[in-house]
Design an enzyme around this catalytic site. Structure first.
Site, PDB file in Angstrom:
ATOM      1  N   SER A 173       0.864  -1.055  -0.122  1.00 34.82           N
ATOM      2  CA  SER A 173      -0.169   0.221  -0.066  1.00 34.82           C
ATOM      3  C   SER A 173       0.980   1.284   0.103  1.00 34.82           C
ATOM      4  O   SER A 173       2.165   1.178   0.222  1.00 34.82           O
ATOM      5  CB  SER A 173      -1.142  -0.139   1.393  1.00 34.82           C
ATOM      6  OG  SER A 173      -0.376   0.471   2.316  1.00 34.82           O
ATOM      7  N   LYS A 174       0.233   2.278  -0.460  1.00 33.43           N
ATOM      8  CA  LYS A 174       0.878   3.532  -0.185  1.00 33.43           C
ATOM      9  C   LYS A 174       2.121   3.967   0.697  1.00 33.43           C
ATOM     10  O   LYS A 174       3.163   4.713   0.698  1.00 33.43           O
ATOM     11  CB  LYS A 174      -0.170   4.791   0.149  1.00 33.43           C
ATOM     12  CG  LYS A 174      -0.708   5.032  -1.549  1.00 33.43           C
ATOM     13  CD  LYS A 174      -1.182   7.137  -1.709  1.00 33.43           C
ATOM     14  CE  LYS A 174      -2.326   6.960  -2.584  1.00 33.43           C
ATOM     15  NZ  LYS A 174      -3.185   7.560  -2.072  1.00 33.43           N
ATOM     16  N   ARG A 175       1.471   3.137   2.100  1.00 36.57           N
ATOM     17  CA  ARG A 175       1.993   3.590   3.013  1.00 36.57           C
ATOM     18  C   ARG A 175       3.758   3.415   3.361  1.00 36.57           C
ATOM     19  O   ARG A 175       4.758   3.720   3.549  1.00 36.57           O
ATOM     20  CB  ARG A 175       1.857   3.165   4.694  1.00 36.57           C
ATOM     21  CG  ARG A 175       1.802   1.281   4.487  1.00 36.57           C
ATOM     22  CD  ARG A 175       1.177   1.322   6.173  1.00 36.57           C
ATOM     23  NE  ARG A 175       0.573   0.151   5.635  1.00 36.57           N
ATOM     24  CZ  ARG A 175       1.732  -0.910   6.607  1.00 36.57           C
ATOM     25  NH1 ARG A 175       2.550  -0.637   6.602  1.00 36.57           N
ATOM     26  NH2 ARG A 175       1.010  -1.678   6.190  1.00 36.57           N
ATOM     27  N   GLY A 180       5.485   3.160   0.606  1.00 38.61           N
ATOM     28  CA  GLY A 180       5.904   3.698  -0.690  1.00 38.61           C
ATOM     29  C   GLY A 180       5.376   3.787  -2.264  1.00 38.61           C
ATOM     30  O   GLY A 180       3.819   3.508  -2.396  1.00 38.61           O
TER      31      GLY A 180
END
Ligand code: GLU
Length: 467
Positions: free
Chosen positions: A241-243, A245
């Protein structure tokens, strides 16, 4: 049989790195078998699709060299054909009209759940006479799934044999009341019409494969082979997921990764060939097959990607790299500077693992140092007797040295040191500070050679006597 694969992204956002890996596996599998790799844009959901996303996907694929063979198929262009297939299935008795209203379907779903049934639709209209249809309802067309109490097995090329009971497969909708095809119908018709022999995609589509399997059979078509590849996870093992990277291919491009790095990296993410880490495209085509794709999710390792990029920077054509970093250095239109940067690449690429780092390392080639130098370690090199030594060396040696090569520069500096009784660093360091403005640079002889005599003399002359 000629192998035909396809990558079928839905244009609802950027090109995800997971999608890029799916595209790559489809491409390599097709090339390995001497077949074709096609691109289909699944833009049937007009509300969620956008031209911007279509362009982003095409750009990302073209950057990676993964454009499909032949024309791109836009799924929406086939809507009439998809609807026709639904009507043909109806005519052949493999599908039926369903007149349930949305409210009835909601109530039915609740009831089916309460009864412990595994599907939300109970087949109400499957055997009912359409003559009893209520007025004013636009019916949907549903497929008849097997009601034989048996099971369905997919011989997945990655997951092995996967079986589910047929009572888990409901009579899903093929054509909506407004005459538009559903995703499930469009995928199957397009795969058939494009001659797809192998469906290689993320394992989030495995459940769909069972429904699609029966739709292929109902239409009287050959069922393609399926290969469902595990998703990519973050370094911590959680779903990517975005967290974690960057997720978009475009972001890796902006961060300064080379396309060959990303391809090599994505190839190794979930597929292996012994302990090989660095694999050229030719080798990948020769070696790639589905049996070496792992069944468990692979984890992103950003450090590994960076190390690979450092490797590919060193392998890359110097002129190509010089052109890539030229915009960041404001010298895109300066042929001489690009030539100079290209000449400096052997040393520069030793000092960078991404393009921005490479541009930073190369900045001194296009910008003369500003004195006094800000970095105290560099300033120290051109302090004390440093400037005088540098200027004397410039007058005595550099102004007349011939030929101008890294060897002759080195030998001349050594001879000068010997004659003056100076250690090598006592001469080399002030010169380094003077010409690069830094205490850390590529090999000094390479730098002097690349800058050329006039530029070296000008830079040394610009050093203040006391700085
Ligand atoms: N359009 C689907 C997606 O982007 C892929 C469908 C398929 O490969 O069958 O997830």
């Amino acid at each position: 049989m000629t192998v035909v694969t396809r990558f079928a992204p839905s244009p609802t956002g950027f090109l995800h790195i997971g999608g890029a890996r799916t595209a790559l596996f489809n491409y390599l599998f097709a090339r390995h078998h001497g077949g074709q790799y096609k691109l289909r844009i699944e833009d049937t959901d007009q509300k969620r699709s956008s031209q911007e996303a279509i362009d982003a996907i095409k750009d990302g694929l073209s950057w990676l060299g993964l454009e499909g063979d032949g024309d791109i198929l836009m799924q929406s262009s086939q809507a009439a054909r998809h609807a026709q297939v639904a009507r043909d299935l109806l005519a052949k008795g493999h599908a039926y009209y369903c007149y349930c209203t949305p409210d009835q379907l909601v109530a039915m779903r609740e009831r089916m759940k309460d009864e412990g049934r595994k599907t939300p639709y109970d087949g109400t209209w499957r055997d009912r006479d359409p003559a009893t249809a209520p007025a004013g309802v636009d019916p949907v067309i549903r497929i008849k799934m097997p009601r034989d109490g048996g099971s369905t097995t997919i011989h997945d090329l990655v997951q092995g044999d996967v079986t589910i009971e047929n009572d888990q497969l409901d009579d899903f909708i093929l054509l909506r009341g407004d005459g538009t095809p559903t995703y499930m119908l469009s995928v199957v018709v397009d795969d058939h019409d494009m001659g797809v022999t192998h469906v290689i995609r993320g394992d989030d589509h495995l459940v769909n494969a069972f429904r699609q399997h029966h739709l292929f059979l109902a239409a009287g078509w050959v069922v393609p082979a399926f290969a469902h590849i595990p998703l990519i996870h973050g370094p911590d093992g959680a779903k990517l997921s975005k967290r974690h990277g960057a997720l978009g291919v475009e972001q890796y491009r902006e961060m300064g990764y080379l396309p060959e790095t990303l391809k090599n990296y994505l190839l190794r993410l979930g597929w292996s060939h012994g302990d090989e880490e660095i694999i050229s495209e030719e080798q990948a085509i020769a070696w790639f097959d589905m049996d070496a794709v792992g069944r468990s999710p692979s984890r992103m390792d950003f450090q590994r990607m960076q190390n690979l990029n450092a490797h590919y920077l060193r392998q890359s054509d110097p002129v190509r790299l010089a052109r890539m970093i030229a915009p960041a250095l404001n010298v895109s239109d300066d042929a001489d500077m690009i030539e100079r940067l290209a000449a400096g690449m052997p040393g520069l690429t030793q000092r960078a693992s991404t393009l921005p780092e490479l541009a930073d390392a190369a900045r001194f080639y296009v910008q003369r140092p500003h004195f006094p130098l800000e970095n105290p370690k560099a300033a120290k090199l051109v302090s004390g007797d440093g400037p005088a030594i540098a200027k004397d060396f410039a007058d005595q040696v550099l102004s007349t040295l011939s030929p101008w090569t890294t060897e002759s520069l080195h030998d001349a500096m050594q001879a000068y040191c010997d004659a003056k009784g100076l250690g090598f660093g006592k001469v080399a360091q002030p010169i380094r500070g003077a010409v690069t403005g830094s205490n850390a640079s590529p090999d000094l002889m390479e730098v002097l050679f690349v800058l050329g005599r006039d530029e070296c003399l000008a830079r040394i002359a610009a050093v203040p006597a006391e700085s």
